[in-house]
Design a protein around this motif. Structure first.
Motif, PDB file in Angstrom:
ATOM      1  N   ASN A   1      39.676  37.933  36.790  1.00  0.00           N
ATOM      2  CA  ASN A   1      38.383  37.709  36.136  1.00  0.00           C
ATOM      3  C   ASN A   1      37.262  37.500  37.145  1.00  0.00           C
ATOM      4  OD1 ASN A   1      39.296  38.065  33.522  1.00  0.00           O
ATOM      5  ND2 ASN A   1      39.782  35.897  33.248  1.00  0.00           N
ATOM      6  N   ALA A   2      37.556  36.846  38.273  1.00  0.00           N
ATOM      7  CA  ALA A   2      36.552  36.678  39.333  1.00  0.00           C
ATOM      8  C   ALA A   2      36.169  38.037  39.918  1.00  0.00           C
ATOM      9  CB  ALA A   2      37.082  35.750  40.422  1.00  0.00           C
TER      10      ALA A   2
ATOM     11  N   GLU B   1      48.307  32.282  34.956  1.00  0.00           N
ATOM     12  CA  GLU B   1      46.945  31.770  34.739  1.00  0.00           C
ATOM     13  C   GLU B   1      46.090  31.989  35.992  1.00  0.00           C
ATOM     14  OE1 GLU B   1      43.878  29.824  32.602  1.00  0.00           O
ATOM     15  OE2 GLU B   1      45.859  30.363  31.869  1.00  0.00           O
ATOM     16  N   HIS B   2      46.650  31.712  37.162  1.00  0.00           N
ATOM     17  CA  HIS B   2      45.938  31.929  38.419  1.00  0.00           C
ATOM     18  C   HIS B   2      45.607  33.407  38.593  1.00  0.00           C
ATOM     19  CE1 HIS B   2      45.710  32.760  42.788  1.00  0.00           C
ATOM     20  NE2 HIS B   2      44.972  31.671  42.784  1.00  0.00           N
ATOM     21  N   ASN B   3      46.587  34.273  38.294  1.00  0.00           N
ATOM     22  CA  ASN B   3      46.353  35.719  38.423  1.00  0.00           C
ATOM     23  C   ASN B   3      45.214  36.174  37.510  1.00  0.00           C
ATOM     24  OD1 ASN B   3      48.471  35.961  40.244  1.00  0.00           O
ATOM     25  ND2 ASN B   3      49.950  36.469  38.655  1.00  0.00           N
ATOM     26  N   LYS B   4      45.207  35.706  36.269  1.00  0.00           N
ATOM     27  CA  LYS B   4      44.140  36.070  35.328  1.00  0.00           C
ATOM     28  C   LYS B   4      42.786  35.592  35.825  1.00  0.00           C
ATOM     29  CE  LYS B   4      46.983  36.029  31.176  1.00  0.00           C
ATOM     30  NZ  LYS B   4      47.285  35.336  29.917  1.00  0.00           N
ATOM     31  N   ASN B   5      42.734  34.368  36.325  1.00  0.00           N
ATOM     32  CA  ASN B   5      41.468  33.833  36.848  1.00  0.00           C
ATOM     33  C   ASN B   5      40.970  34.632  38.043  1.00  0.00           C
ATOM     34  OD1 ASN B   5      41.408  31.823  34.900  1.00  0.00           O
ATOM     35  ND2 ASN B   5      42.362  30.297  36.222  1.00  0.00           N
ATOM     36  N   MET B   6      41.897  35.019  38.918  1.00  0.00           N
ATOM     37  CA  MET B   6      41.517  35.807  40.086  1.00  0.00           C
ATOM     38  C   MET B   6      40.977  37.179  39.656  1.00  0.00           C
ATOM     39  SD  MET B   6      43.850  36.812  43.375  1.00  0.00           S
ATOM     40  CE  MET B   6      45.165  37.297  42.281  1.00  0.00           C
TER      41      MET B   6
ATOM     42  N   TYR C   1      44.896  42.740  33.589  1.00  0.00           N
ATOM     43  CA  TYR C   1      44.556  41.701  32.613  1.00  0.00           C
ATOM     44  C   TYR C   1      43.309  42.106  31.892  1.00  0.00           C
ATOM     45  CZ  TYR C   1      47.882  38.817  35.139  1.00  0.00           C
ATOM     46  OH  TYR C   1      49.023  38.328  35.715  1.00  0.00           O
TER      47      TYR C   1
END
Length: 93
Positions: free
Chosen positions: A81-82, A74-79, A93
């Motif tokens: 996406n940023a 989840e953290h990797n996806k959020n990063m 992703y």
């Protein structure tokens, strides 16, 4: 001339490598050791390697890799996406 910035994020646990890239146009070719500013960075990022693709007439600019000790998927996806929100591309992703 066309430049492509590359940033690698090495996640130590669980082990994963995320590669991001961002194309842009520039009139000057940066040099190894210089720093590049980007809307994604708090501080400018140091250039580690520059390579030239004469067939494509582009400069590939590899920035210093980022290392993360622990990150959930989840953290990797959020990063990622940023980064994407700041014009970067990723196949992760």
């Amino acid at each position: 001339m066309e430049m492509i910035l590359y940033r690698t994020i090495n996640v130590k646990s669980p082990e994963k490598i995320i590669t991001l890239k961002k194309p842009y146009e520039a009139s000057n070719v940066p040099q190894k050791g210089e720093f590049i500013k980007d809307s994604m960075f708090v501080d400018p990022a140091k250039i580690e390697v520059i390579s030239v693709d004469k067939n494509e007439d582009t400069y590939d600019i590899h920035l210093r890799p980022v290392e993360i000790s622990y990150a959930t998927d989840e953290h990797n996806k959020n990063m990622v996406n940023a980064y994407k929100a700041n014009g970067w591309e990723s196949d992760s992703y």
